[in-house]
Design a protein around this motif. Structure first.
Motif, mmCIF file in Angstrom:
data_model
loop_
_atom_site.group_PDB
_atom_site.id
_atom_site.type_symbol
_atom_site.label_atom_id
_atom_site.label_comp_id
_atom_site.label_asym_id
_atom_site.label_seq_id
_atom_site.Cartn_x
_atom_site.Cartn_y
_atom_site.Cartn_z
ATOM 1 N N GLN A 135 0.836 -1.196 0.000
ATOM 2 C CA GLN A 135 0.000 0.000 0.000
ATOM 3 C C GLN A 135 0.877 1.256 0.000
ATOM 4 O OE1 GLN A 135 -0.567 -2.584 2.134
ATOM 5 N NE2 GLN A 135 -2.446 -3.387 1.215
ATOM 6 N N LYS A 136 0.442 2.268 -0.735
ATOM 7 C CA LYS A 136 1.215 3.501 -0.870
ATOM 8 C C LYS A 136 0.791 4.584 0.113
ATOM 9 C CE LYS A 136 0.270 4.017 -5.248
ATOM 10 N NZ LYS A 136 0.272 4.594 -6.623
ATOM 11 N N TYR A 137 -0.385 4.403 0.729
ATOM 12 C CA TYR A 137 -0.912 5.436 1.617
ATOM 13 C C TYR A 137 -1.409 4.798 2.915
ATOM 14 C CZ TYR A 137 -1.328 7.134 -3.192
ATOM 15 O OH TYR A 137 -1.087 7.422 -4.513
ATOM 16 N N LEU A 138 -1.510 5.628 3.947
ATOM 17 C CA LEU A 138 -1.987 5.172 5.254
ATOM 18 C C LEU A 138 -3.116 6.081 5.722
ATOM 19 C CD1 LEU A 138 -1.623 3.498 7.936
ATOM 20 C CD2 LEU A 138 -0.038 5.298 8.659
ATOM 21 N N VAL A 139 -4.207 5.482 6.207
ATOM 22 C CA VAL A 139 -5.279 6.263 6.814
ATOM 23 C C VAL A 139 -5.537 5.729 8.217
ATOM 24 C CG1 VAL A 139 -7.090 4.824 5.759
ATOM 25 C CG2 VAL A 139 -7.653 7.106 6.625
ATOM 26 N N THR A 140 -5.611 6.640 9.181
ATOM 27 C CA THR A 140 -5.885 6.256 10.565
ATOM 28 C C THR A 140 -7.158 6.946 11.041
ATOM 29 O OG1 THR A 140 -4.756 8.055 11.753
ATOM 30 C CG2 THR A 140 -3.381 6.259 10.902
ATOM 31 N N PHE A 141 -7.938 6.211 11.810
ATOM 32 C CA PHE A 141 -9.120 6.762 12.473
ATOM 33 C C PHE A 141 -9.007 6.444 13.962
ATOM 34 C CE2 PHE A 141 -10.633 5.846 8.165
ATOM 35 C CZ PHE A 141 -11.316 7.006 7.830
ATOM 36 N N THR A 142 -9.325 7.412 14.799
ATOM 37 C CA THR A 142 -9.415 7.178 16.237
ATOM 38 C C THR A 142 -10.889 6.979 16.554
ATOM 39 O OG1 THR A 142 -7.465 8.537 16.620
ATOM 40 C CG2 THR A 142 -8.879 8.108 18.513
ATOM 41 N N VAL A 143 -11.248 5.791 17.052
ATOM 42 C CA VAL A 143 -12.653 5.388 17.024
ATOM 43 C C VAL A 143 -13.143 4.825 18.353
ATOM 44 C CG1 VAL A 143 -12.440 4.838 14.566
ATOM 45 C CG2 VAL A 143 -12.150 3.024 16.260
ATOM 46 N N GLY A 144 -14.459 4.945 18.519
ATOM 47 C CA GLY A 144 -15.199 4.236 19.547
ATOM 48 C C GLY A 144 -16.263 3.394 18.866
ATOM 49 N N TYR A 145 -16.764 2.402 19.567
ATOM 50 C CA TYR A 145 -17.718 1.475 18.959
ATOM 51 C C TYR A 145 -18.988 2.188 18.491
ATOM 52 C CZ TYR A 145 -20.627 -2.639 18.265
ATOM 53 O OH TYR A 145 -21.446 -3.596 17.716
ATOM 54 N N GLY A 146 -19.354 3.267 19.150
ATOM 55 C CA GLY A 146 -20.567 3.990 18.780
ATOM 56 C C GLY A 146 -20.533 4.559 17.374
ATOM 57 N N GLN A 147 -19.351 4.746 16.821
ATOM 58 C CA GLN A 147 -19.212 5.295 15.468
ATOM 59 C C GLN A 147 -18.852 4.212 14.442
ATOM 60 O OE1 GLN A 147 -20.866 8.262 15.877
ATOM 61 N NE2 GLN A 147 -19.425 9.012 14.346
ATOM 62 N N LYS A 148 -19.121 2.979 14.780
ATOM 63 C CA LYS A 148 -18.744 1.857 13.917
ATOM 64 C C LYS A 148 -19.353 1.980 12.525
ATOM 65 C CE LYS A 148 -18.997 -3.213 13.708
ATOM 66 N NZ LYS A 148 -19.438 -4.440 14.426
ATOM 67 N N ALA A 149 -20.632 2.289 12.440
ATOM 68 C CA ALA A 149 -21.296 2.377 11.131
ATOM 69 C C ALA A 149 -20.706 3.505 10.296
ATOM 70 C CB ALA A 149 -22.799 2.578 11.328
ATOM 71 N N ASN A 150 -20.412 4.622 10.929
ATOM 72 C CA ASN A 150 -19.849 5.751 10.188
ATOM 73 C C ASN A 150 -18.443 5.438 9.687
ATOM 74 O OD1 ASN A 150 -20.265 8.574 9.325
ATOM 75 N ND2 ASN A 150 -18.481 8.958 10.636
ATOM 76 N N ILE A 151 -17.653 4.767 10.515
ATOM 77 C CA ILE A 151 -16.301 4.393 10.094
ATOM 78 C C ILE A 151 -16.359 3.368 8.970
ATOM 79 C CG2 ILE A 151 -14.180 3.235 10.845
ATOM 80 C CD1 ILE A 151 -14.419 6.123 11.759
ATOM 81 N N ASP A 152 -17.330 2.483 9.017
ATOM 82 C CA ASP A 152 -17.490 1.507 7.941
ATOM 83 C C ASP A 152 -17.712 2.219 6.610
ATOM 84 O OD1 ASP A 152 -17.819 -1.024 6.709
ATOM 85 O OD2 ASP A 152 -20.005 -0.870 6.927
ATOM 86 N N ARG A 153 -18.560 3.237 6.625
ATOM 87 C CA ARG A 153 -18.797 4.006 5.397
ATOM 88 C C ARG A 153 -17.532 4.748 4.963
ATOM 89 N NH1 ARG A 153 -23.824 4.825 8.105
ATOM 90 N NH2 ARG A 153 -23.010 6.708 9.109
#
Length: 400
Positions: A135-153
């Motif tokens: 992979q040429k790029y990296l994406v990070t998200f700082t998450v809680g379970y409550g935002q699972k659906a939004n992170i999935d999108r």
């Protein structure tokens, strides 16, 4: 007879000069045996010094060469002979490479692995066959379970060219396993921490070195109008080292600079409220993006990582100082309007605080954020002042 006995006794006594010569001869004999004896290979004495009152007794007045000089010469010759006789022409010299990373000077450069990555590898087979792609790029998200659906999108907006890294602040990392992409993502779980705490500890420049761009994003971003590959194309086209997508202007807008412009691909300057910008090339009118959805080039991140303070975990004030890491900042920091997002303003991290002194958890978190901003500004100003003072230069007025 008594008188004769006395005379004989006196004639049998040695004179003081003869006694000193005898003592000195004995000392010299012992010392020479000590120096030249092969049973003492580790002696490191290079010179022997004797009191001048003793040396004067055996000085050769005609040649002007003292016994001290002779002893020094003898020791030097013996030492040279010993080194020559014990050196091994086949001995391999020890490795020391000063240009290696600190701590690795004793290693040959060809074995030094100073960088790493987040590529997942197998536990079997040939190591050279582990990776079907890098992979040429990296994406990070700082998450809680409550935002699972939004992170999935959100994750689905990033192609296979991206390594996905989730920082879990609620300890519920295992509850994401039902998402197909989660199985190939990297999960780091530490309770009640912020994305800048994670970034400082897990995104060292030598760890993310394989990636051209690093996305460090919040969890409450709407990405319906965003495509990561198209975003990268625009960043390259406009020479942006630090950037963010434009923000939908109807919600969560703090600064005019980050507001999406519908008539262009990218913008790098804006007009703010009167008195907010002392210089049109300085934040928040230029050289400025917010820290909610920041994107860094590899080189810019190497600088920014060092700018992040270990104990100031919220990162407030960092957005005003990012310009320190690129030059000219007003040309290399900008907002990508053609790929835009919505800030949903979900105060999930505030709920990770603790109620104290009659204050709600989120109030304590917000108070800490403001305090950190002030501390960061002071540290940066003091550091710059110290640098210029040590160089004998009058410090400039502006800092962050």
């Amino acid at each position: 007879m008594a008188k004769l006995g006395v005379n004989v006794g006196r004639s049998g006594l040695m004179r003081p000069n003869e006694t000193m010569r005898l003592i000195f001869s004995a000392v010299i004999g012992v010392m020479l045996g000590y120096l030249f004896g092969i049973s003492f290979p580790t002696v490191s004495i290079t010179k022997l010094h004797f009191p001048s009152s003793i040396i004067s007794y055996i000085e050769d007045k005609n040649s002007g060469i003292t016994t001290q000089t002779l002893l020094n010469h003898a020791w030097s010759s013996a030492n040279t002979h010993k080194r020559n006789s014990t050196s091994d022409p086949n001995e391999i010299p020890k490795i020391h490479v000063s240009t290696n990373p600190k701590g690795a000077e004793m290693l040959p450069p060809g074995i030094v692995a100073s960088e790493s990555d987040f590529y997942l590898r197998r536990l079997w087979g040939e190591p050279t066959e582990d990776l079907t792609m890098r992979q040429k790029y990296l994406v990070t998200f700082t998450v809680g379970y409550g935002q699972k659906a939004n992170i999935d999108r959100a994750v689905k907006k990033f192609s296979e060219n991206f390594t996905i890294l989730l920082f879990h602040y609620d300890g519920r990392a295992s509850e994401w396993d039902d998402l197909e992409w989660s199985k190939r993502a990297i999960h780091v779980s530490v309770r009640k921490q912020t994305k800048w705490w994670y970034a400082k500890r897990f995104l060292h420049p030598d760890i993310v070195a394989p990636y051209d761009y690093i996305f460090i994003w919040d969890e409450d971003l709407g990405v319906e109008h965003f495509n990561a590959e198209e975003y990268i194309k625009l960043v390259r086209k406009h020479g942006l080292e630090i950037s963010q997508p434009g923000l939908q202007p109807d919600r969560g807008l703090t600064w005019q600079m980050t507001k999406r412009r519908g008539d262009r691909e990218v913008h790098k300057v804006t007009e703010e409220r009167p008195g907010w910008c002392s210089d049109p090339h300085l934040p928040p009118c230029a050289a400025f993006v917010e820290i909610m959805a920041t994107v860094f080039s590899r080189d810019a991140w190497r600088c920014v990582w060092h700018l992040i303070q270990n104990d100031l975990v919220h990162g407030w004030g960092l957005d005003f100082a990012l310009r320190k890491c690129v030059e000219p900042a007003h040309e290399k920091i900008g907002v990508v309007d053609a790929q835009w997002i919505v800030h949903q303003v979900v105060p999930s991290l505030g709920n990770q605080g603790r109620a104290e002194n009659g204050k709600a958890p989120w109030e304590g978190v917000r108070e800490r954020c403001r305090k950190e901003w002030s501390m960061f500004q002071t540290r940066l100003a003091d550091a710059e002042k110290q640098y210029y003072t040590e160089k004998g230069i009058v410090p400039p007025n502006s800092t962050a």
